[in-house]
Design an enzyme around this catalytic site. Structure first.
Site, PDB file in Angstrom:
ATOM      1  N   SER A  52       7.295-123.631 -28.315  1.00  0.00           N
ATOM      2  CA  SER A  52       8.298-122.986 -29.167  1.00  0.00           C
ATOM      3  C   SER A  52       9.654-122.778 -28.493  1.00  0.00           C
ATOM      4  O   SER A  52      10.692-123.062 -29.113  1.00  0.00           O
ATOM      5  CB  SER A  52       7.760-121.649 -29.687  1.00  0.00           C
ATOM      6  OG  SER A  52       6.725-121.859 -30.615  1.00  0.00           O
ATOM      7  N   ASN A  77      -0.569-116.966 -17.260  1.00  0.00           N
ATOM      8  CA  ASN A  77       0.379-116.622 -18.323  1.00  0.00           C
ATOM      9  C   ASN A  77      -0.346-115.780 -19.391  1.00  0.00           C
ATOM     10  O   ASN A  77      -1.557-115.565 -19.297  1.00  0.00           O
ATOM     11  CB  ASN A  77       0.979-117.900 -18.913  1.00  0.00           C
ATOM     12  CG  ASN A  77      -0.044-118.695 -19.696  1.00  0.00           C
ATOM     13  OD1 ASN A  77      -1.213-118.758 -19.343  1.00  0.00           O
ATOM     14  ND2 ASN A  77       0.388-119.302 -20.780  1.00  0.00           N
ATOM     15  N   THR A  91       2.035-121.381 -34.090  1.00  0.00           N
ATOM     16  CA  THR A  91       3.070-121.776 -35.050  1.00  0.00           C
ATOM     17  C   THR A  91       3.383-123.265 -34.962  1.00  0.00           C
ATOM     18  O   THR A  91       3.734-123.895 -35.970  1.00  0.00           O
ATOM     19  CB  THR A  91       4.348-120.957 -34.815  1.00  0.00           C
ATOM     20  OG1 THR A  91       4.710-121.033 -33.432  1.00  0.00           O
ATOM     21  CG2 THR A  91       4.136-119.506 -35.183  1.00  0.00           C
ATOM     22  N   THR A  99      -1.360-123.120 -29.851  1.00  0.00           N
ATOM     23  CA  THR A  99      -0.322-123.847 -30.590  1.00  0.00           C
ATOM     24  C   THR A  99      -0.108-123.222 -31.961  1.00  0.00           C
ATOM     25  O   THR A  99       0.235-123.926 -32.908  1.00  0.00           O
ATOM     26  CB  THR A  99      -0.705-125.338 -30.742  1.00  0.00           C
ATOM     27  OG1 THR A  99      -1.946-125.431 -31.451  1.00  0.00           O
ATOM     28  CG2 THR A  99      -0.838-126.016 -29.396  1.00  0.00           C
ATOM     29  N   CYS A 149      -1.707-116.062 -22.314  1.00  0.00           N
ATOM     30  CA  CYS A 149      -2.926-116.514 -23.017  1.00  0.00           C
ATOM     31  C   CYS A 149      -3.934-117.185 -22.117  1.00  0.00           C
ATOM     32  O   CYS A 149      -4.976-117.679 -22.589  1.00  0.00           O
ATOM     33  CB  CYS A 149      -2.542-117.428 -24.169  1.00  0.00           C
ATOM     34  SG  CYS A 149      -1.696-116.560 -25.488  1.00  0.00           S
ATOM     35  N   GLY A 150      -3.667-117.247 -20.844  1.00  0.00           N
ATOM     36  CA  GLY A 150      -4.666-117.635 -19.872  1.00  0.00           C
ATOM     37  C   GLY A 150      -4.826-119.105 -19.591  1.00  0.00           C
ATOM     38  O   GLY A 150      -5.692-119.488 -18.794  1.00  0.00           O
ATOM     39  N   GLU A 151      -3.994-119.969 -20.205  1.00  0.00           N
ATOM     40  CA  GLU A 151      -4.224-121.403 -20.010  1.00  0.00           C
ATOM     41  C   GLU A 151      -3.506-121.967 -18.793  1.00  0.00           C
ATOM     42  O   GLU A 151      -3.743-123.108 -18.406  1.00  0.00           O
ATOM     43  CB  GLU A 151      -3.809-122.196 -21.257  1.00  0.00           C
ATOM     44  CG  GLU A 151      -2.321-122.410 -21.438  1.00  0.00           C
ATOM     45  CD  GLU A 151      -1.615-121.238 -22.084  1.00  0.00           C
ATOM     46  OE1 GLU A 151      -0.406-121.340 -22.363  1.00  0.00           O
ATOM     47  OE2 GLU A 151      -2.287-120.216 -22.334  1.00  0.00           O
TER      48      GLU A 151
END
Length: 724
Positions: free
Chosen positions: A76, A273, A420, A418, A275-277
């Site tokens: 985004s 980060n 939006t 992912t 969200c953990g990815e």
């Protein structure tokens, strides 16, 4: 190749999301871009890194084509900010929090600058000395990590990210920190640390102690001395209990992550980060984009040739993003340029499997997903090596430490949320299965708008089982499973997140991690509302053993309502429905009924409690609305209206009016997604479906339902996401 710009590539939902969040606007807030214009802005800005090269124009068209056709979409911030004065294109960062007042408030300041430009932040509080530990400089005692995390949370609350993105943080504490129990329970009531996801960094030593039912050491960060021991299994069960309660804290397997650290000479991973990815070193950033796998199935087969072309172009694109990025602080720029990490991910995995007619939760589904992810990883590495030959490897590359061929990027792949972006591409988020195949959207006149997944509608019409009545039934039940009109084959292929067994969610994550993900994966292990704590416990153990680097578990409905079971008697009186020649007769009720209390928010975001009383067959018989402060003058009119509505609904229930008729009238009476008729309608629909899931958390922007996916709450009505 110049795309056919006369072809409509966007859904109406995508256009709404773009106009609301992504298109540049004039001084009055009106969009001044189209999808073509946005795509051109982004493609040109990123390609201009190579503006002195002969292939510059070709690169512009390459980038434009893959974004415009929705084959690949960057994250985004890149879509929003590329080619603008802001120019901050990274999604998220990890910032160090050192054990000093200067270090703590430097991190708060840097976090504020990151949030201002639209990024999210990850913090490890593990360096901070524990609560009541001595502080030599002041001869006092420390207040502990949680007290400072509250300051970070408050700072985030005051900043609206770039006017388009909310502040999002990940807070991490090691399992061996003395304050770990306070951290584990910090978000129990869901009213604290609302700008944070919390995760516990779990070590191999701890997991072994859990297996052995042994004690493990708590280590004071400021002295590195063992200060206490706890029983590992009891701590683990507390984590499980809270995760079962509302999904937090998550778990991060920190030793697993550090075993794959490509630059150990620069330090160890401490945090991810939001969200953990993405496991990141202090001051690193993640520069993300996702390949839309939905677009690469042709006549029932995966088009690997075109997929490779897109992966190669996307790798160049993300590498260029690093060079055209305007980083919020110098330290981030320095560290990002040193390692040049990118996160090439996927979306539309479920779409791809549906087109291949393979169930998501099957062995074959995992096999294909693993093959595709490995293919993407290999193609990205091949291109990164080629770029390194042209432009040089990432500066931190050290042949004595890094036992792989020199490449441009220290890390290549991750699987990120992912939310939006996948709404723009009209596909399933990340590596998640669809949450629902047929959805209901309520419009202002009270009517229901049925939204059907495009693949399901195509199949249903082709196979001859499509009907408006069936679509409505599927929407109300929340699943395609159990509908006799739908052939079993298609029930299995269109099986959604709630229907897939938890172990199959975890197996999919494990396969993707091992097959082709350098960093980590943001995925939610969905559990049914009636899942036990033992199932959560097994989920974590399975994830650890499968090599996952982090795990988020969400039990359906656990964040949606708070339920209070009340029994004021041990025996239930028998009840019978009475019908006379004059028509229905009101059912008499015993003195004691079982009840459940649901906490909801009205359209003004004020708490209201709905109490539902049930007979012995768990059939709703009475409904009450309770305001926490009924004596407030401004609530009197509203309280009267809600009370009257509840009395009428209760009367209908006691006269045995069919619940679907009550729901129909409630829907027609709703003027707002959060008024009482709408709230009761949602609840009764869950009763009809046999789920009693109750109320979903509501979007703060449009009032629609929030879904917990990929470690984050997302609204599929307007595109709002808590994390992006």
């Amino acid at each position: 190749m110049t795309p056919d710009l006369t072809k409509q590539v966007l859904t109406s939902t995508a256009e709404t999301v773009l106009a609301r969040r992504y298109y540049l606007k004039d001084s009055n807030g009106n969009p001044i871009e189209t999808w073509e214009a946005l795509t051109r802005r982004v493609a040109n800005a990123v390609a201009d890194v190579d503006k002195d090269q002969k292939h510059h124009k070709q690169l512009q068209e390459e980038f434009f084509d893959m974004i415009y056709r929705l084959d690949f979409l960057p994250n985004s911030p890149c879509l929003m900010n590329a080619g603008t004065d802001l120019g901050q294109l990274s999604a998220c960062f990890v910032l160090p929090v050192d054990d000093s007042m200067d270090g703590i408030f430097t991190a708060i300041r840097n976090g504020a600058l990151v949030h201002k430009t639209g990024g999210g932040t990850g913090y490890s509080f593990s360096r901070l000395r524990s609560k009541n530990a001595s502080v030599r400089s002041t001869q006092g005692v420390a207040s502990g990590p949680l007290s400072f995390a509250a300051v970070f949370d408050a700072a985030t609350e005051t900043i609206k990210q770039g006017g388009k993105r909310r502040g999002a943080n990940m807070g991490v504490l090691r399992i061996d920190h003395p304050d770990i129990m306070e951290f584990i329970t910090a978000k129990q009531d869901q009213n604290s640390f609302n700008n944070f996801n919390f995760s516990v960094a779990i070590t191999d030593v701890f997991m072994q102690a859990v297996e052995d039912d042994a004690d493990y050491d708590l280590i004071e960060p400021s002295t590195r001395q063992v200060v206490k021991q706890l029983n590992a299994r009891k701590v683990y069960e507390k984590i499980v209990d809270l995760a079962w309660h509302n999904g937090e804290p998550g778990v991060l397997f920190i030793d697993s992550a550090n075993r794959d650290n490509m630059t150990p000479q620069l330090g160890d991973f401490e945090a991810t980060n939001p969200c953990g990815e993405q496991w990141l070193l202090p001051y690193e950033s993640c520069n993300l984009g996702s390949v839309n796998l939905a677009n690469f199935v042709v006549k029932g087969k995966i088009d690997y040739k075109r997929l490779k072309q897109i992966v190669r172009s996307a790798t160049v694109f993300l590498d260029n993003v690093i060079d055209c990025n305007r980083f919020p602080i110098p330290e981030i720029k320095e560290m990002t340029l040193k390692t040049r990490k990118i996160g090439l991910g996927i979306m539309g995995l479920h779409d791809m499997l549906i087109q291949l007619e393979i169930p998501y939760g099957s062995d074959k589904g995992r096999e294909i997903a693993g093959e595709v992810m490995r293919f993407i990883r290999d193609a990205a590495e091949e291109r990164s090596i080629e770029i390194a030959q042209q432009k040089g490897p990432f500066p931190a590359y050290d042949s004595a430490v890094n036992a792989y061929k020199p490449r441009r990027n220290a890390a290549l792949t991750s699987i990120q949320p992912t939310g939006t972006v996948s709404m723009i591409a009209d596909c399933a988020s990340g590596c998640e299965p669809y949450f629902s195949i047929v959805m209901v959207k309520h419009v202002m006149d009270g009517d229901r708008l049925i939204m059907v997944n495009r693949y399901f509608e195509q199949v249903a019409r082709r196979e001859g089982f499509y009907s408006a009545e069936l679509m409505s039934k599927v929407a109300d039940s929340g699943t395609v499973m159990g509908h006799d009109e739908i052939p079993v084959k298609w029930q299995e292929i269109f099986c959604t997140a709630q229907d897939i067994k938890p172990e199959d969610h975890i197996r999919m994550q494990g396969v993707l991690q091992k097959s082709g993900v350098d960093s980590s994966i943001s995925k939610t292990i969905n559990l049914p509302n009636n899942a036990t704590r033992e199932e959560v416990k097994l989920a974590y153990i399975s994830g650890y053993k499968l090599g996952c680097k982090g795990l988020t578990v969400y039990r359906d409905g656990s964040r949606d309502h708070q339920v209070l079971n009340t029994k004021e008697g041990s025996e239930k009186d028998q009840q019978t429905a009475v019908v006379s020649e004059r028509g229905p007769v009101k059912q008499n009720l015993p003195d004691t009924l079982d009840a459940k209390r649901y906490r909801v928010k009205d359209q003004y975001q004020k708490s209201v409690y709905i109490i539902v009383c049930f007979d012995e067959n768990e059939k709703p018989m009475e409904v009450f609305a309770k305001f926490p402060f009924d004596n407030r003058v401004d609530l009197k009119d509203k309280s009267t209206m809600w009370t009257t509505t509840c009395r009428l609904v209760s009367l209908a229930l006691r006269f045995n009016v069919p619940m679907d008729e009550i729901i129909k009238q409630l829907d027609r009476s709703s003027g707002h997604m959060q008024d009482l008729p709408a709230q009761l309608s949602k609840l009764f629909k869950s009763f009809l479906a046999g789920t009693q899931q109750g109320f979903s958390s509501e979007c703060p922007e449009c009032g629609g339902p929030l879904r917990f996916e990929e470690g984050c709450e997302t609204c599929h009505d307007c595109g709002y996401s808590k994390c992006s």
